[in-house]
Design a protein around this motif. Structure first.
Motif, PDB file in Angstrom:
ATOM      1  N   LEU A  22       0.830  -1.192   0.000  1.00 24.39           N
ATOM      2  CA  LEU A  22       0.000   0.000   0.000  1.00 24.39           C
ATOM      3  C   LEU A  22       0.870   1.251   0.000  1.00 24.39           C
ATOM      4  CD1 LEU A  22      -2.729  -1.062   2.590  1.00 24.39           C
ATOM      5  CD2 LEU A  22      -2.929  -0.999   0.098  1.00 24.39           C
ATOM      6  N   TRP A  23       0.411   2.240  -0.749  1.00 19.99           N
ATOM      7  CA  TRP A  23       1.156   3.510  -0.843  1.00 19.99           C
ATOM      8  C   TRP A  23       0.466   4.568  -0.002  1.00 19.99           C
ATOM      9  CZ3 TRP A  23       5.072   5.877  -4.017  1.00 19.99           C
ATOM     10  CH2 TRP A  23       5.930   4.938  -4.609  1.00 19.99           C
ATOM     11  N   ARG A  24       1.290   5.282   0.762  1.00 25.83           N
ATOM     12  CA  ARG A  24       0.778   6.428   1.498  1.00 25.83           C
ATOM     13  C   ARG A  24       1.627   7.627   1.114  1.00 25.83           C
ATOM     14  NH1 ARG A  24      -0.794   6.850   7.897  1.00 25.83           N
ATOM     15  NH2 ARG A  24      -1.458   9.040   7.855  1.00 25.83           N
ATOM     16  N   LEU A  25       1.026   8.539   0.412  1.00 24.17           N
ATOM     17  CA  LEU A  25       1.758   9.709  -0.062  1.00 24.17           C
ATOM     18  C   LEU A  25       1.940  10.718   1.067  1.00 24.17           C
ATOM     19  CD1 LEU A  25       0.038  10.190  -3.524  1.00 24.17           C
ATOM     20  CD2 LEU A  25       2.264   9.164  -3.061  1.00 24.17           C
ATOM     21  N   PRO A  26       3.006  11.499   1.025  1.00 24.10           N
ATOM     22  CA  PRO A  26       3.235  12.502   2.079  1.00 24.10           C
ATOM     23  C   PRO A  26       2.094  13.514   2.144  1.00 24.10           C
ATOM     24  CG  PRO A  26       5.200  12.211   0.711  1.00 24.10           C
ATOM     25  CD  PRO A  26       4.082  11.474   0.024  1.00 24.10           C
ATOM     26  N   GLU A  27       1.886  14.044   3.344  1.00 27.83           N
ATOM     27  CA  GLU A  27       0.841  15.044   3.524  1.00 27.83           C
ATOM     28  C   GLU A  27       1.297  16.432   3.089  1.00 27.83           C
ATOM     29  OE1 GLU A  27      -0.485  14.880   7.545  1.00 27.83           O
ATOM     30  OE2 GLU A  27      -1.275  12.825   7.379  1.00 27.83           O
ATOM     31  N   ARG A  28       2.598  16.625   2.925  1.00 26.71           N
ATOM     32  CA  ARG A  28       3.115  17.925   2.491  1.00 26.71           C
ATOM     33  C   ARG A  28       2.860  18.134   0.996  1.00 26.71           C
ATOM     34  NH1 ARG A  28       8.091  17.107  -0.134  1.00 26.71           N
ATOM     35  NH2 ARG A  28       9.035  15.046   0.256  1.00 26.71           N
ATOM     36  N   GLU A  29       3.038  19.373   0.573  1.00 30.71           N
ATOM     37  CA  GLU A  29       2.862  19.705  -0.837  1.00 30.71           C
ATOM     38  C   GLU A  29       3.878  18.952  -1.689  1.00 30.71           C
ATOM     39  OE1 GLU A  29       0.783  21.970  -2.635  1.00 30.71           O
ATOM     40  OE2 GLU A  29      -0.409  21.654  -0.826  1.00 30.71           O
ATOM     41  N   PRO A  30       3.481  18.508  -2.870  1.00 29.75           N
ATOM     42  CA  PRO A  30       4.439  17.815  -3.732  1.00 29.75           C
ATOM     43  C   PRO A  30       5.554  18.763  -4.179  1.00 29.75           C
ATOM     44  CG  PRO A  30       2.416  18.269  -4.932  1.00 29.75           C
ATOM     45  CD  PRO A  30       2.148  18.618  -3.502  1.00 29.75           C
ATOM     46  N   ASP A  31       6.726  18.199  -4.435  1.00 27.29           N
ATOM     47  CA  ASP A  31       7.845  19.007  -4.913  1.00 27.29           C
ATOM     48  C   ASP A  31       7.660  19.402  -6.371  1.00 27.29           C
ATOM     49  OD1 ASP A  31       9.571  18.906  -2.537  1.00 27.29           O
ATOM     50  OD2 ASP A  31       9.614  16.759  -2.942  1.00 27.29           O
ATOM     51  N   LEU A  32       6.850  18.633  -7.062  1.00 29.56           N
ATOM     52  CA  LEU A  32       6.679  18.879  -8.493  1.00 29.56           C
ATOM     53  C   LEU A  32       5.293  18.416  -8.921  1.00 29.56           C
ATOM     54  CD1 LEU A  32       8.727  19.871 -10.739  1.00 29.56           C
ATOM     55  CD2 LEU A  32       8.940  17.478 -11.356  1.00 29.56           C
ATOM     56  N   VAL A  33       4.620  19.229  -9.713  1.00 29.93           N
ATOM     57  CA  VAL A  33       3.334  18.837 -10.308  1.00 29.93           C
ATOM     58  C   VAL A  33       3.451  19.032 -11.816  1.00 29.93           C
ATOM     59  CG1 VAL A  33       0.858  19.238 -10.418  1.00 29.93           C
ATOM     60  CG2 VAL A  33       2.069  19.537  -8.243  1.00 29.93           C
ATOM     61  N   LEU A  36       4.893  14.631  -7.786  1.00 29.81           N
ATOM     62  CA  LEU A  36       6.127  13.946  -7.412  1.00 29.81           C
ATOM     63  C   LEU A  36       6.684  14.523  -6.116  1.00 29.81           C
ATOM     64  CD1 LEU A  36       7.922  13.765 -10.892  1.00 29.81           C
ATOM     65  CD2 LEU A  36       6.585  11.988  -9.768  1.00 29.81           C
ATOM     66  N   TRP A  37       7.269  13.620  -5.316  1.00 32.77           N
ATOM     67  CA  TRP A  37       7.941  13.998  -4.074  1.00 32.77           C
ATOM     68  C   TRP A  37       9.371  13.473  -4.108  1.00 32.77           C
ATOM     69  CZ3 TRP A  37       2.876  12.746  -4.409  1.00 32.77           C
ATOM     70  CH2 TRP A  37       1.937  13.586  -3.777  1.00 32.77           C
ATOM     71  N   GLU A  38      10.276  14.218  -3.523  1.00 32.40           N
ATOM     72  CA  GLU A  38      11.667  13.794  -3.383  1.00 32.40           C
ATOM     73  C   GLU A  38      11.905  13.321  -1.958  1.00 32.40           C
ATOM     74  OE1 GLU A  38      15.059  15.933  -5.481  1.00 32.40           O
ATOM     75  OE2 GLU A  38      13.565  17.527  -5.298  1.00 32.40           O
ATOM     76  N   ALA A  39      12.651  12.202  -1.838  1.00 30.50           N
ATOM     77  CA  ALA A  39      13.011  11.702  -0.510  1.00 30.50           C
ATOM     78  C   ALA A  39      14.131  10.687  -0.660  1.00 30.50           C
ATOM     79  CB  ALA A  39      11.809  11.055   0.181  1.00 30.50           C
ATOM     80  N   GLU A  40      15.172  10.847   0.132  1.00 26.51           N
ATOM     81  CA  GLU A  40      16.267   9.888   0.238  1.00 26.51           C
ATOM     82  C   GLU A  40      16.852   9.526  -1.129  1.00 26.51           C
ATOM     83  OE1 GLU A  40      14.762   6.594   2.432  1.00 26.51           O
ATOM     84  OE2 GLU A  40      14.491   7.742   4.276  1.00 26.51           O
ATOM     85  N   GLY A  41      17.100  10.527  -1.936  1.00 26.83           N
ATOM     86  CA  GLY A  41      17.784  10.293  -3.197  1.00 26.83           C
ATOM     87  C   GLY A  41      16.940   9.724  -4.314  1.00 26.83           C
ATOM     88  N   SER A  42      15.628   9.659  -4.121  1.00 21.74           N
ATOM     89  CA  SER A  42      14.761   9.167  -5.193  1.00 21.74           C
ATOM     90  C   SER A  42      13.505  10.023  -5.264  1.00 21.74           C
ATOM     91  CB  SER A  42      14.385   7.697  -4.960  1.00 21.74           C
ATOM     92  OG  SER A  42      13.590   7.563  -3.793  1.00 21.74           O
ATOM     93  N   VAL A  43      12.762   9.830  -6.331  1.00 21.52           N
ATOM     94  CA  VAL A  43      11.529  10.580  -6.566  1.00 21.52           C
ATOM     95  C   VAL A  43      10.404   9.569  -6.721  1.00 21.52           C
ATOM     96  CG1 VAL A  43      10.387  12.236  -8.075  1.00 21.52           C
ATOM     97  CG2 VAL A  43      12.858  12.379  -7.728  1.00 21.52           C
ATOM     98  N   PHE A  44       9.245   9.856  -6.132  1.00 15.29           N
ATOM     99  CA  PHE A  44       8.146   8.890  -6.202  1.00 15.29           C
ATOM    100  C   PHE A  44       6.819   9.615  -6.398  1.00 15.29           C
ATOM    101  CE2 PHE A  44       8.850   9.977  -1.795  1.00 15.29           C
ATOM    102  CZ  PHE A  44       7.584  10.193  -1.285  1.00 15.29           C
TER     103      PHE A  44
END
Length: 585
Positions: free
Chosen positions: A245-256, A270-278
């Motif tokens: 299951l995917w749970r997306l961050p509650e913060r604003e995306p880094d890229l739309v 898209l969100w950035e975290a730990e050297g990857s984008v998801f």
């Protein structure tokens, strides 16, 4: 017409009909030597295909409502276009060769069809269904035994190999299905270095097919950079499909990103975290994906910066495009600088405020500074008249012209400002005073140099060996010469070989450390001169020297063969100044 004639014509017609009938009939299946694997049909037209390797889950692919192949087993997702094309091409061209094997237990055991390695089925919208079982390798080593409708054939290895693909590879990894040619609009909402969230909106011009910038402000877009950016965004790919299951961050995306075109609208956050984008793949039923940060950075930093760098100066490659550069520091702030060339292969020349050879390094640094004038942020609600922008009287003005252009493109460069700890500067185009932007301050600092910094600092470039040195200072005169073995000072006993080493190792290939403005007689007449000569006294070149202070470096200027004096001299390094002064000791 008589009865005999009528019967004769009827017999001829009957014979012709029989000939056509038997000619058009297909031979019975057991007489066929070679036949198309799919009986002339295309796998691209089928509504569902299914294959199963022994001891592996079955894979089923069906056509969705839009006509795309989608996986329906063992997972539900869009099928990879490239792999499906490979499978379709392999099966559409496949041929089956008849064999003498009988489809009985013995024949099945000999051909590996008792338990087929692959069971393949395709069904078309009209209800036609074709099943082909793939067995053991054939006698050629590049073929396999196959069974269709109870008969055993031999077919090429290609159709077997086309199905040997993992389920993850068979999933479409392209984030967007729209290509650059199909795209009509691209919107990229991104947080800039200043912390401001800004949207870059590119729209295709229907009149000429080119790209124009719609947001943050309607303006031109350099086509090469725009196409490169759009193509880069649309080439974004999924590196991995994490399970669970995917749970997306509650913060604003880094890229739309929003794409509109022939395939409708596709949007992804898209969100950035730990050297990857998801994020979640658009139109894929909530399927999540990740992608490496390297590709992300290449597209949304490097290529986006390249596009933003052409908003002010619409040249994708300044180093190869420019024919003229002008820098006007403003009244009372120094001379106007003008650099020109006629072709990309020609060296740059300084023609204002003096005519002189331009140095390759400072000119390249100037071009790099122009290239770095990328838009970091659009200054909302500010114009060239806004006091804080510093774009009025006293502004720096920079103009450039391309090799294929007649008119100059002019930029106004104004006041410095700091945002989010970034040193920036206000800039606008002279023909768009309402379009004020912020650019990196280091780039504008490179444009504020004085004209002398662009002069070529090569003092001497002699290829001939110097055999004699004549020094003159007022009425004083000194001559150093070589007898082929040693250097000597005329009238003084003892060898002076250090003079010959200095002259031929240093002086005849001399580069200054800084150009000096000799205009207006500020330096007056030189303090002394040097003639670099051949053995017979023929002068190779004359150097004029200004020696104002023991603490200051010497200023040298070569006298050109025509005897003309330029307006530029060069300061030399301290050790050169010291060695030259020692010639008088």
């Amino acid at each position: 017409m008589g009865m005999r004639t009528t019967l004769f014509l009827v017999a001829i017609i009957g014979g012709l009909s029989a000939t056509l009938w038997f000619t058009d009939r297909k031979p019975p299946e057991n007489k066929v030597v070679q036949t198309a694997a799919l009986e002339g049909r295309s796998l691209g037209d089928c509504k569902v295909m299914r294959w199963k390797f022994a001891d592996q889950p079955a894979i089923e692919v069906s056509k969705d409502a839009k006509g795309y192949f989608s996986l329906s087993e063992p997972i539900v997702d869009l099928a990879a276009f490239a792999y499906m094309k490979q499978i379709v091409n392999a099966w559409d061209s496949a041929q089956l060769l008849a064999t003498d094997f009988v489809n009985d237990p013995k024949g099945q055991q000999e051909t590996g069809l008792q338990v087929p390695e692959v069971e393949f089925t395709a069904e078309w919208p009209d209800g036609k269904k074709i099943q082909i079982d793939v067995g053991a390798t054939g006698p050629l080593g590049t073929d396999r035994f196959m069974r269709r409708e109870g008969r055993i054939y031999r077919g090429g290895e290609g159709i077997y190999e086309s199905l040997r693909v993992g389920i993850d590879d068979l999933r479409e990894r392209a984030v967007f299905l729209t290509t650059e040619a199909q795209c009509a609009e691209l919107l990229v909402e991104q947080i800039q270095e200043t912390g401001k969230r800004e949207r870059l909106h590119l729209e295709r011009d229907r009149s000429n097919g080119g790209w124009r910038l719609k947001e943050p402000r309607a303006s031109r877009a350099e086509q090469g950079a725009a196409i490169q950016f759009v193509t880069g965004v649309l080439s974004l790919r999924a590196d991995d499909f994490p399970g669970g299951l995917w749970r997306l961050p509650e913060r604003e995306p880094d890229l739309v990103i929003t794409v509109r075109g022939a395939r409708g609208e596709e949007s992804v956050k898209l969100w950035e975290a730990e050297g990857s984008v998801f994020g979640l793949l658009p139109g894929r039923n909530g399927i999540g994906f990740t992608t490496g940060n390297r590709g992300y950075s290449q597209i949304f930093q490097n290529q986006a910066q390249s596009l933003r760098a052409t908003i002010l100066l619409p040249f994708q490659n300044l180093a190869e495009s420019l024919a003229e550069m002008q820098i006007d520091p403003g009244q009372g702030r120094g001379d106007r600088i003008r650099l020109v060339r006629s072709t990309v292969a020609e060296e740059w020349r300084l023609i204002e405020p003096v005519e002189f050879r331009a140095g390759a390094t400072p000119v390249n640094e100037l071009i790099q500074g122009l290239n770095n004038l990328r838009v970091i942020e659009f200054a909302d609600d500010l114009t060239a008249d806004s006091p804080q922008c510093g774009l009025g009287v006293g502004r720096l003005q920079v103009s450039v012209r391309g090799l294929d252009q007649k008119e100059l493109t002019t930029l106004w460069i104004g006041a410095d400002v700091t945002k989010n700890d970034l040193p920036l500067c206000y800039v606008c185009r002279a023909d768009d005073p309402a379009g004020v932007v912020l650019v990196p301050r280091p780039a504008t600092d490179l444009l504020r140099r004085q004209w002398a910094s662009y002069c070529n600092r090569d003092v001497l470039r002699l290829t001939t060996t110097v055999e004699r040195l004549e020094l003159r200072r007022g009425t004083a005169h000194r001559t150093f010469r070589t007898d082929g073995k040693h250097w000597q000072l005329d009238g003084v006993d003892g060898a002076r070989d250090e003079v010959g080493g200095f002259v031929n190792d240093v002086l005849r290939d001399l580069r200054g450390r800084a150009a000096v403005d000799l205009r207006g007689g500020s330096y007056g007449e030189p303090d002394w001169t040097m003639d670099l000569c051949r053995e017979n006294g023929d002068v190779l070149i004359t150097l004029r020297a200004w020696d104002r202070s023991k603490q200051a470096p010497l200023v040298l200027q070569p006298l050109v063969p025509q005897g003309q004096l330029g307006s530029v001299g060069c300061e030399v390094e301290e050790f050169v100044s010291k060695s030259l002064r020692e010639l008088w000791q």
